[in-house]
Design an enzyme around this catalytic site. Structure first.
Site, mmCIF file in Angstrom:
data_model
loop_
_atom_site.group_PDB
_atom_site.id
_atom_site.type_symbol
_atom_site.label_atom_id
_atom_site.label_comp_id
_atom_site.label_asym_id
_atom_site.label_seq_id
_atom_site.Cartn_x
_atom_site.Cartn_y
_atom_site.Cartn_z
ATOM 1 N N ARG A 89 0.895 -1.229 -0.059
ATOM 2 C CA ARG A 89 -0.036 0.046 0.124
ATOM 3 C C ARG A 89 0.919 1.064 0.053
ATOM 4 O O ARG A 89 0.180 2.302 0.108
ATOM 5 C CB ARG A 89 -0.865 0.169 1.182
ATOM 6 N N ARG A 123 -21.638 -0.317 1.018
ATOM 7 C CA ARG A 123 -21.492 -1.619 1.257
ATOM 8 C C ARG A 123 -21.772 -2.001 2.707
ATOM 9 O O ARG A 123 -21.803 -1.419 3.673
ATOM 10 C CB ARG A 123 -19.796 -1.553 1.181
HETATM 11 P P1 AMP Z 1 -9.095 -3.140 3.282
HETATM 12 O O1 AMP Z 1 -9.946 -4.170 3.872
HETATM 13 O O2 AMP Z 1 -7.879 -3.824 2.411
HETATM 14 O O3 AMP Z 1 -9.709 -1.800 2.829
HETATM 15 O O4 AMP Z 1 -7.981 -2.625 4.441
HETATM 16 C C1 AMP Z 1 -8.800 -2.087 5.566
HETATM 17 C C2 AMP Z 1 -7.823 -1.296 6.394
HETATM 18 O O5 AMP Z 1 -6.912 -2.093 6.896
HETATM 19 C C3 AMP Z 1 -7.137 -0.221 5.747
HETATM 20 O O6 AMP Z 1 -7.717 1.135 5.576
HETATM 21 C C4 AMP Z 1 -6.040 0.115 6.520
HETATM 22 O O7 AMP Z 1 -6.221 0.865 7.745
HETATM 23 C C5 AMP Z 1 -5.488 -1.191 7.184
HETATM 24 N N1 AMP Z 1 -4.549 -2.143 6.016
HETATM 25 C C6 AMP Z 1 -4.962 -3.156 5.225
HETATM 26 N N2 AMP Z 1 -3.817 -3.319 4.567
HETATM 27 C C7 AMP Z 1 -2.902 -2.430 4.880
HETATM 28 C C8 AMP Z 1 -1.562 -2.163 4.355
HETATM 29 N N3 AMP Z 1 -1.048 -3.199 3.535
HETATM 30 N N4 AMP Z 1 -0.897 -1.561 4.956
HETATM 31 C C9 AMP Z 1 -1.434 -0.644 5.902
HETATM 32 N N5 AMP Z 1 -2.728 -0.586 6.311
HETATM 33 C C10 AMP Z 1 -3.352 -1.477 5.683
#
Ligand code: AMP
Length: 209
Positions: A89, A123
């Site tokens: 990310r 969602r």
């Molecule tokens: P997602 O389900 O991929 O939208 O992730 C939800 C939340 O988890 C994000 O908004 C971040 O707070 C955290 N998160 C997920 N993947 C990462 C990553 N690779 N690096 C940092 N935070 C992450």
């Protein structure tokens, strides 16, 4: 054997696509967001450290995410390929990933920002099986209940409007630059994420196969 990374803004449909394609290709779907949410639900020490960052829509510190990802990638089922959804990310995470595993293809999902916002705020997810619904485009058969197991659907805390704005900004500032990095390496394949999940999946399959 194929090692795939999905990159795209929150709400673009990466998770839905990754889950279905992983089933079709018989490889695991590794979502750092799902792994972190599970750690939060379990209230593990890592989950407790991650929780506030997630709720606010910011990124969880790299060392925590790496810890959780490395553990998951080290399990035997990931040795035959994987779809990595939500990692890397930022550029530092991309460097860290290079040290852990090679990647064969990076699929970048594109969607106009008004559609993204609408997908995020509409969602709803099943806290039991993680199925994802959209109140407008993919509602459950019975209002408020998961089609698979009947659990009451919930809104992710970070899908509330305040956190959505932060997540979209964090994506533009920290994650979007990864596209150039992977384009320069010849790994990037861009996909138009408009349309139904089936339409998008057919496009993604053409890029991976
Ligand atoms: P997602 O389900 O991929 O939208 O992730 C939800 C939340 O988890 C994000 O908004 C971040 O707070 C955290 N998160 C997920 N993947 C990462 C990553 N690779 N690096 C940092 N935070 C992450």
């Amino acid at each position: 054997m194929v090692r795939v990374v999905f990159v795209g803004p929150p709400g673009v449909g990466k998770g839905t696509q990754a889950a279905e394609l992983a089933r079709e290709l018989r490889i695991p779907h590794l979502s750092t967001g799902d792994l972190l949410r599970a750690a939060v639900a379990a209230q593990s020490p890592l989950g407790r450290q991650a929780e506030g960052h997630m709720r606010a829509g910011g990124l969880v510190p790299d060392d925590l995410v790496l810890q959780i990802l490395q553990e998951r990638l080290g399990r035997p089922d990931a040795a035959g390929g994987f779809i990595l959804d939500g990692f890397p990310r930022n550029p530092a995470q991309a460097v860290a990933l290079d040290r852990i595993t090679p990647v064969d293809v990076v699929v970048a999902f594109d969607l106009p920002s008004d559609v993204l916002e609408s997908r995020l705020v509409n969602r709803r997810v099943c806290p039991t099986c993680q199925s994802v619904y959209n109140l407008l485009t993919q509602p459950p058969r019975v209002a408020g209940r998961c089609d698979r197991d009947g659990t009451e659907l919930v809104q992710r805390p970070d899908d509330r409007p305040e956190a959505v704005a932060t997540r979209l900004r964090v994506y533009a500032e920290q994650t979007a630059p990864l596209r150039e990095l992977y384009r320069a390496r010849g790994l990037l394949r861009a996909v138009d994420a408009r349309g139904t999940p089936d339409e998008v999946r057919a496009r993604v399959r053409r890029l991976i196969d």
